[in-house]
Design an enzyme around this catalytic site. Structure first.
Site, PDB file in Angstrom:
ATOM      1  N   GLU A 259       0.826  -1.221   0.000  1.00 41.34           N
ATOM      2  CA  GLU A 259       0.000   0.000   0.000  1.00 41.34           C
ATOM      3  C   GLU A 259       0.855   1.263   0.000  1.00 41.34           C
ATOM      4  OE1 GLU A 259      -2.005  -0.537   3.730  1.00 41.34           O
ATOM      5  OE2 GLU A 259      -3.317  -2.101   2.977  1.00 41.34           O
ATOM      6  N   PRO A 260       1.597   1.491  -1.053  1.00 42.22           N
ATOM      7  CA  PRO A 260       2.470   2.664  -1.060  1.00 42.22           C
ATOM      8  C   PRO A 260       1.682   3.955  -1.273  1.00 42.22           C
ATOM      9  CG  PRO A 260       2.555   1.578  -3.188  1.00 42.22           C
ATOM     10  CD  PRO A 260       1.656   0.746  -2.324  1.00 42.22           C
ATOM     11  N   GLY A 261       2.037   4.979  -0.538  1.00 43.44           N
ATOM     12  CA  GLY A 261       1.439   6.296  -0.744  1.00 43.44           C
ATOM     13  C   GLY A 261       2.534   7.286  -1.089  1.00 43.44           C
ATOM     14  N   CYS A 327      -1.974  33.580  10.595  1.00 38.94           N
ATOM     15  CA  CYS A 327      -1.696  34.160  11.905  1.00 38.94           C
ATOM     16  C   CYS A 327      -1.396  33.091  12.943  1.00 38.94           C
ATOM     17  CB  CYS A 327      -2.866  35.022  12.336  1.00 38.94           C
ATOM     18  SG  CYS A 327      -3.117  36.356  11.169  1.00 38.94           S
ATOM     19  N   GLU A 328      -0.272  32.446  12.790  1.00 39.41           N
ATOM     20  CA  GLU A 328       0.217  31.424  13.713  1.00 39.41           C
ATOM     21  C   GLU A 328       1.733  31.461  13.638  1.00 39.41           C
ATOM     22  OE1 GLU A 328      -1.540  29.216  15.573  1.00 39.41           O
ATOM     23  OE2 GLU A 328      -3.520  29.596  14.713  1.00 39.41           O
TER      24      GLU A 328
HETATM   25  C1  LIG Z   1      -1.091   5.904   5.410  1.00 36.54           C
HETATM   26  C2  LIG Z   1      -1.173   4.463   5.124  1.00 36.54           C
HETATM   27  C3  LIG Z   1      -0.459   3.924   4.047  1.00 36.54           C
HETATM   28  C4  LIG Z   1       0.472   4.729   3.187  1.00 36.54           C
HETATM   29  O1  LIG Z   1       1.569   5.206   3.892  1.00 36.54           O
HETATM   30  P1  LIG Z   1       2.793   5.850   3.113  1.00 36.54           P
HETATM   31  O2  LIG Z   1       3.766   6.158   4.181  1.00 36.54           O
HETATM   32  O3  LIG Z   1       2.293   7.076   2.440  1.00 36.54           O
HETATM   33  O4  LIG Z   1       3.298   4.846   2.150  1.00 36.54           O
HETATM   34  C5  LIG Z   1      -0.623   2.587   3.780  1.00 36.54           C
HETATM   35  N1  LIG Z   1      -1.447   1.814   4.526  1.00 36.54           N
HETATM   36  C6  LIG Z   1      -2.148   2.309   5.571  1.00 36.54           C
HETATM   37  C7  LIG Z   1      -3.031   1.412   6.341  1.00 36.54           C
HETATM   38  C8  LIG Z   1      -2.024   3.650   5.899  1.00 36.54           C
HETATM   39  O5  LIG Z   1      -2.703   4.124   6.945  1.00 36.54           O
END
Ligand SMILES: *Cc1c(COP(=O)(O)O)cnc(C)c1O
Length: 402
Positions: A259-261, A327-328
């Site tokens: 699950e890469p983000g 404004c922080e």
């Molecule tokens: C946020 C998240 C990801 C992605 O994380 P990255 O650090 O962006 O790769 C994958 N799986 C789950 C369950 C997440 O909460």
């Protein structure tokens, strides 16, 4: 090379710019690493949830890891097949669970015993059998920033091994639950392989002990978290990552879900902001820009470092805090960052802004969110228009009368 100057002139600032080719390269590199294995890359939509970005990954064959039903809807809308969509998250509402079961997505990642019972109850109401996976908290220190660590018992995510085992048995014995996967995700911006390997080994031991009691799972979901280079981090190579997972699995034949983000989008994104003013308070130098923490909150929230390029400028006038108009005192894009002398309308390019940038934005200080642009080879297009004042007040104005 992306012509940031031209983009800023055409679309204004602050502005997010995404390089779709760079996203493709990242996606392909990870896919290549798992080649020859049954695997699904499920893009973690929260990293950058612009519909055009998700669609881009959909066209590359990606699945989607979603953390709200809204994200599931986004994924379905742009053509990600339901059998490649997951729903994760520590606090799913009944409505979200119901809709996920009805949408027949691949599975729901369950994060507590209470939630498992909830999913079972809702599936019974729907006369359905809900596919589930259980998020295991392997109690591993991922050696990343505490705010993005998720795999320790101190973190709110997942369940302990013993609880997970109980839950699989409950699911197996239920007419309305179908346990198909096992999941862990120990944190974000991981730059060390060892914790990932350890977590995978712990979870694969659990997988084997489940097999021993005839609970056969199809998916080994290793979460996301692969780190990227913001500054000078030494990051994990996709090949080494895949090898570590495979060695933890020791020949088990199971579909790997990743699950890469951040890995897919961070370094493909740029945040463009213009200089408004320079000033000094005593010895302290400030460069005041038109982008702010409501656009890019990572520096304020995590003390995150982003490389900043002063376009077309040279020299070094010494360290400056790059601050926005909000404004922080916590509103900054960088602290003590060496910059040339800056003038009104000079352009700063904030690098590595493609993940957890726009999506964490807000309308704080009644600032409309910036526009987003896709650069896809020769093709440059708007993928979200700039928010106007009218957009920002739209949901309030009708209540003024009375
Ligand atoms: C946020 C998240 C990801 C992605 O994380 P990255 O650090 O962006 O790769 C994958 N799986 C789950 C369950 C997440 O909460």
């Amino acid at each position: 090379m992306i012509d940031f100057k031209a983009l800023s002139e055409t679309y204004g600032t602050p502005l997010y710019v995404y390089d779709f080719d760079a996203m493709r390269v990242q996606f392909e590199s990870l896919k290549e690493a798992f080649k020859g294995r049954k695997s699904i890359l499920a893009y973690a939509v929260k990293a950058n949830s612009n519909l055009s970005v998700i669609k881009h990954f959909a066209q590359l064959g990606s699945g989607a890891d979603c953390v709200s039903i809204g994200e599931v809807r986004r994924a379905l809308m742009v053509g990600i097949p339901k059998y490649r969509i997951l729903l994760s998250g520590v606090g799913k509402s009944d409505d979200e669970i119901r809709e996920a079961i009805k949408a027949d997505i691949l599975y729901i990642n369950v994060e507590s015993e209470a939630e498992l019972s909830r999913v079972e109850m809702i599936a019974r109401e729907l006369n359905a059998k809900a596919r589930i996976s259980i998020r295991v908290n392997p109690n591993i220190d991922p050696k990343t920033h505490p705010y993005i660590s998720t795999g320790l018992h101190d973190n709110k995510f997942g369940v302990e091994i013993v609880a997970a085992k109980r839950m699989y048995i409950q699911a197996k014995n239920s007419n309305h639950l179908d346990p198909v996967g096992i999941h862990f995700h120990i944190g974000s911006q991981l730059t060390e392989l060892e914790p990932i390997y350890e977590a995978a080994a712990i979870v694969s031991d659990l997988l084997r002990s489940l097999q021993a009691i005839n609970i056969e799972l199809k998916f080994f979901d290793i979460g996301g978290g692969l780190g990227v280079r913001y500054n000078d981090e030494i990051t994990i190579q996709p090949y080494d990552y895949a090898q570590a997972i495979l060695s933890a699995l020791k020949g088990l034949d199971i579909t790997i879900i990743c699950e890469p983000g951040r890995f897919l989008t961070a370094n493909a994104g740029y945040f463009l902001t213009k200089v408004l003013y320079e000033k000094r308070n005593g010895a302290k130098r400030f460069v005041i820009v038109d982008g702010a923490m409501n656009d890019l909150i990572r520096p304020s929230l995590y003390k995150a470092y982003h490389r900043i390029e002063a376009l077309g400028k040279e020299g070094d006038e010494g360290p400056a805090d790059v601050v926005g108009p909000v404004c922080e005192s916590g509103d900054f894009l960088a602290k003590n960052y060496p910059l040339p002398a800056m003038e009104h309308n000079d352009l700063l390019v904030v690098h590595s802004a493609g993940a957890y940038g726009f999506g964490m934005g807000s309308n704080y200080n009644t600032r409309g969110r910036s526009a987003e642009i896709a650069v896809d080879g020769e093709n440059i297009r708007l993928i979200r228009r700039r928010e106007t004042f009218e957009d920002v007040i739209a949901l309030e104005r009708e209540y003024l009368e009375g």
